[in-house]
Write a protein that holds these residues in place. Structure first.
Motif, PDB file in Angstrom:
ATOM      1  N   ASP A  30       0.834  -1.209   0.000  1.00  0.00           N
ATOM      2  CA  ASP A  30       0.000   0.000   0.000  1.00  0.00           C
ATOM      3  C   ASP A  30       0.872   1.264   0.000  1.00  0.00           C
ATOM      4  OD1 ASP A  30      -2.560   1.258  -0.119  1.00  0.00           O
ATOM      5  OD2 ASP A  30      -2.446   1.693   2.022  1.00  0.00           O
ATOM      6  N   ASP A  35      -1.157   4.888   0.005  1.00  0.00           N
ATOM      7  CA  ASP A  35      -0.613   5.755   1.051  1.00  0.00           C
ATOM      8  C   ASP A  35      -0.153   4.999   2.296  1.00  0.00           C
ATOM      9  OD1 ASP A  35      -3.040   4.919   1.818  1.00  0.00           O
ATOM     10  OD2 ASP A  35      -3.906   6.893   2.214  1.00  0.00           O
ATOM     11  N   ASP A  37      -1.708   3.028   4.498  1.00  0.00           N
ATOM     12  CA  ASP A  37      -2.524   2.934   5.714  1.00  0.00           C
ATOM     13  C   ASP A  37      -3.470   1.724   5.729  1.00  0.00           C
ATOM     14  OD1 ASP A  37      -4.255   3.674   3.718  1.00  0.00           O
ATOM     15  OD2 ASP A  37      -5.236   5.274   4.854  1.00  0.00           O
TER      16      ASP A  37
HETATM   17 MG    MG Z   1      -4.353   3.334   1.714  1.00  0.00          MG
END
Ligand code: MG
Ligand code: ADP
Length: 212
Positions: A30, A35, A37
């Protein structure tokens, strides 16, 4: 034959262990395509599901799916929270009052996957969790058409989910954050497809070892 909701606490526990065991690998995916998260989003949702674990066994599947969906929708951030929440809330809606057998579950699951597509404005082939969910849905329909029993499905479900994840490696992302990368999204599997596979494997691991 369908399984009682009494297995849900063990399934949630198995999902947590599996996501934790693969946390670094998925975070890296990811980070590469999004990003970073996705794992922490899911872990927050799983912790919330665990906090309500004792509430699922007295419910029927529709009631339990509704509760799970609402929890995921409100506790998991990011795109995956609303999409996974949508999946379970749609399962609850389609499954309300239904006598569950494989044919009925295959129909309900198909409805829920359609709801995810609508919510995400996405479809199979766009390097997302749908590249696992859609093949699983197709496989369930095919298995129901062949009058298979749940107990016959487990190894094939694992294989279908694995193929679905691998299929994302050569796809160019056109939805979600990964779409900003364009061609650079090629060569990596999708994080949400991977966690969807891990969730399916955890469900299979628990249900295939019960003798109900
Ligand atoms: Mg993400
Ligand atoms: P965010 O992308 O908002 O940071 P997450 O990191 O939790 O959310 O989840 C990312 C995953 O969600 C992706 O790997 C992909 O599988 C899935 N996803 C994102 N957008 C879509 C979409 N429009 N349709 C289906 N799945 C999507």
């Amino acid at each position: 034959m369908f399984y009682p909701t009494v297995y849900l606490p063990a399934i949630i526990e198995a999902i947590e262990q599996s996501i934790n065991a693969h946390a670094d690998e998925i975070t890296l995916l990811d980070q590469t395509l999004g990003d970073g998260d996705h794992v922490s989003n899911l872990q927050r949702g799983i912790a919330a599901l665990k906090a309500h674990s004792s509430e699922y066994p007295p419910l029927d599947w529709s009631g339990a799916w509704q509760k799970i969906g609402m929890t995921l929708m409100t506790q998991v951030g990011g795109a995956s929270g609303s999409l996974l929440g949508t999946l379970f809330i749609a399962l609850a809606k389609a499954g309300r009052g239904q006598e569950l057998d494989l044919a009925q579950f295959a129909r309900i699951f198909e409805q829920a996957v359609i709801a995810v597509k609508q919510r995400g404005k996405s479809d199979v082939g766009e390097k997302t969790m749908l590249d696992v969910l859609v093949p699983i849905s197709d496989y369930l329909k095919e298995a129901a058409a062949q009058s298979k029993d749940f107990t016959q499905l487990w190894p094939e479900l694992v294989a279908v989910a694995e193929q679905g994840v691998e299929s994302t490696r050569t796809m160019r992302a056109t939805k979600g954050r990964a779409s900003y990368l364009g061609e650079r999204s090629l060569g990596h599997i999708d994080a949400g497809a991977k966690t969807t596979q891990l969730i399916i494997n955890a469900i299979v691991r628990i249900l295939s070892t019960t003798d109900d």
